[in-house]
Design an enzyme around this catalytic site. Structure first.
Site, PDB file in Angstrom:
ATOM      1  CE  LYS A 180      -3.047   3.039   2.425  1.00 57.26           C
ATOM      2  NZ  LYS A 180      -2.234   4.134   1.815  1.00 57.26           N
ATOM      3  CD  GLU A 255      12.706   4.662   8.133  1.00 56.29           C
ATOM      4  OE1 GLU A 255      12.639   5.637   8.914  1.00 56.29           O
ATOM      5  OE2 GLU A 255      12.552   4.744   6.913  1.00 56.29           O
ATOM      6  CB  CYS A 289      12.716   9.397   8.404  1.00 53.49           C
ATOM      7  SG  CYS A 289      13.528   8.212   7.335  1.00 53.49           S
ATOM      8  CD  GLU A 387      10.538  13.207  11.702  1.00 49.14           C
ATOM      9  OE1 GLU A 387      11.406  12.686  10.969  1.00 49.14           O
ATOM     10  OE2 GLU A 387       9.540  12.579  12.114  1.00 49.14           O
TER      11      GLU A 387
END
Length: 486
Positions: A180, A255, A289, A387
């Protein structure tokens, strides 16, 4: 952005299930982040089609695992070759739907393809063990076998590479997959399926479904047929997926989010550190990331480094549409992302941060945020403790090595960290003390297919890439043979 492809047949807008391209009355618009225009409408799949994909993967699994490692290796290698032959078309598609500049898009296509090349070779290196026997009439052997059907959920920031980084080891191990991709960037996933089909990878081995996470996700997590789920995305969503997978005790590899520190010690080579920071912070407009989130600078070089950074940004980085060859930084993925970055910056300024560069909404388009530098930042401000996922460098100062390590580790996540120093003793001390899965030492670009990628703490579990990247797609089976005649 007008898509002008050398091979227009690469642009797919249907789901790929059991070797068939499946259309639907329901569609999702794919939006160019630069212009805001719809560049394609992709078939939207739901729970029923996801179940069909799982069943197709299950049916294909026995035949795929039965192929020799060399046979699987060759098919993966052929897939890699086709991707590289069509690199420019894939880059054009990627830039159109994701917004990153073409030079970065080309780099991502090659980077993602490298994982397929790497695991094509690793397929032939899934070794077992013999273990010393407990008694003379016994022998112990351990073999490794594929987990089974694997669900892959991937993000929009690297829509090609994040998929190949998961599919390649799964297929190399003998698993089949249901994938997906992010709804914002499905075209890059579908073109990979088209090229896999051309490479001869059998029907059902790779399945791609695009649609709502709320409809597709529960089917993948609840299915007892799916034996592993691998996800790249936010820590918040990752936690929910792990909890949902617990019901069937699936293997998971996660992750997740990061909050990367970039530490500049007093003895650092400052021009080299500037180069590393530009690459680490502003690549993909800060939407990775492993992007630097906090820049920790020794107080003795803080002012000098700040001025060098601002000068470098002004002289070398250009914000604009990804298709423009002079542009180095494109838009953010959508207005929601832009607004999120702006909110973090504005709140941090209220708390005492200073805008040294940028900071205002850019007039290039709704999804653009200017290249920004904030000074006088503390580790408690939103731009430091959350973040950012945008082109904002937040500069903090420190006085001692111990303080730098304390600030760097003061976060619940631990994916990537960077530091610059010319002291070999400090290299070992700081490298071992930082609570992160990936450390860049005098280096701002750290990802490659040969090295293990993954984090600690709430940045997830498991590793992707490298020789360790096969482990999460394999089960170890212990076989004890008794009755050995002496």
């Amino acid at each position: 952005m007008d898509l002008k492809l050398s091979d227009p047949s690469l642009l797919k807008t249907s789901a790929y299930i059991d070797g068939q391209w499946i259309s639907s009355d329901k569609t999702l618009d794919v939006i160019d982040p630069h212009s805001g225009r719809c560049i394609a409408q992709v078939a939207k799949m739901g729970a029923e089609q996801t179940q069909q994909a799982i069943e197709a993967a299950e049916a294909a699994f026995e035949l795929w695992r039965a192929k020799t490692a060399k046979e699987r290796s060759k098919l993966l290698r052929d897939w890699f070759n086709l991707i590289m032959q069509h690199e420019e078309d894939l880059a054009q598609i990627l830039t159109a739907e994701q917004g990153k500049v073409l030079v970065e898009a080309r780099g991502e296509i090659a980077y993602g393809a490298n994982y397929i090349e790497w695991f094509a070779e690793e397929a032939k290196r899934v070794y077992g063990d013999t273990i010393p026997e407990p008694s003379a009439d016994k022998r112990i052997v351990c073999i490794k076998q594929p987990v089974g059907v694997v669900a892959c959920i991937t993000p929009w920031n690297f829509p090609s590479a994040m998929l190949t980084r998961k599919i390649a080891p799964a297929l190399a191990a003998g698993c089949t997959v249901v994938c997906k991709p992010a709804s914002e960037t499905p075209l890059s996933a579908l073109v990979l399926a088209e090229l896999a089909e051309r490479a001869g990878i059998p029907a059902g081995v790779i399945n791609i479904v695009v649609g709502s996470s709320s409809e597709i996700g529960p089917v993948l997590t609840d299915s007892p047929t799916v034996r592993k789920l691998t996800f790249t995305g936010s820590t918040e969503v990752g936690k929910k997926l792990v909890a949902a997978c617990a019901k069937t005790l699936k293997k998971t590899s996660m992750e997740l989010g990061g909050n990367a520190p970039f530490i500049v010690f007093a003895d650092a080579n400052l021009p080299s550190a500037i180069e590393g920071l530009l690459a680490s912070k502003y690549r993909n407009s800060g939407q990775t990331c492993v992007c630097t989130n906090r820049v920790l600078i020794h107080q003795s070089v803080y002012d000098e480094f700040t001025q060098l950074l601002i000068k470098a940004i002004k002289e070398r980085l250009v914000l604009g549409p990804g298709k423009d060859s002079k542009v180095t930084n494109g838009p953010l993925i959508n207005t929601k992302a832009r607004d999120s970055v702006a909110a973090l910056v504005n709140e941090s300024v209220k708390q005492g941060a200073t805008i040294a560069l940028g900071g205002d909404t850019d007039n290039l388009g709704d999804c653009f945020y200017p290249l920004t530098v904030l000074t006088d930042v503390t580790n408690e401000m939103p731009v430091a403790c959350e973040e950012v996922f945008g082109p904002v460098a937040s500069l903090l100062s420190f006085s001692t090595e111990e303080e730098a390590i304390q600030i760097a580790n003061d976060t619940n996540v631990g994916l990537a960290a960077y530091f610059y120093t010319r002291d070999i003793g400090r290299v070992w001390r700081v490298g071992e003390a930082l609570e992160y899965g990936i450390i860049g030492i005098n280096e701002g670009i750290i990802s490659n297919e040969m090295a293990p990628f993954g984090g600690v703490k709430e940045s997830g579990s498991g590793r992707e890439g490298s020789k360790y990247g096969m482990d999460d797609y394999l089960e170890i089976k212990y076989m004890c043979m008794g009755g050995i005649d002496q």
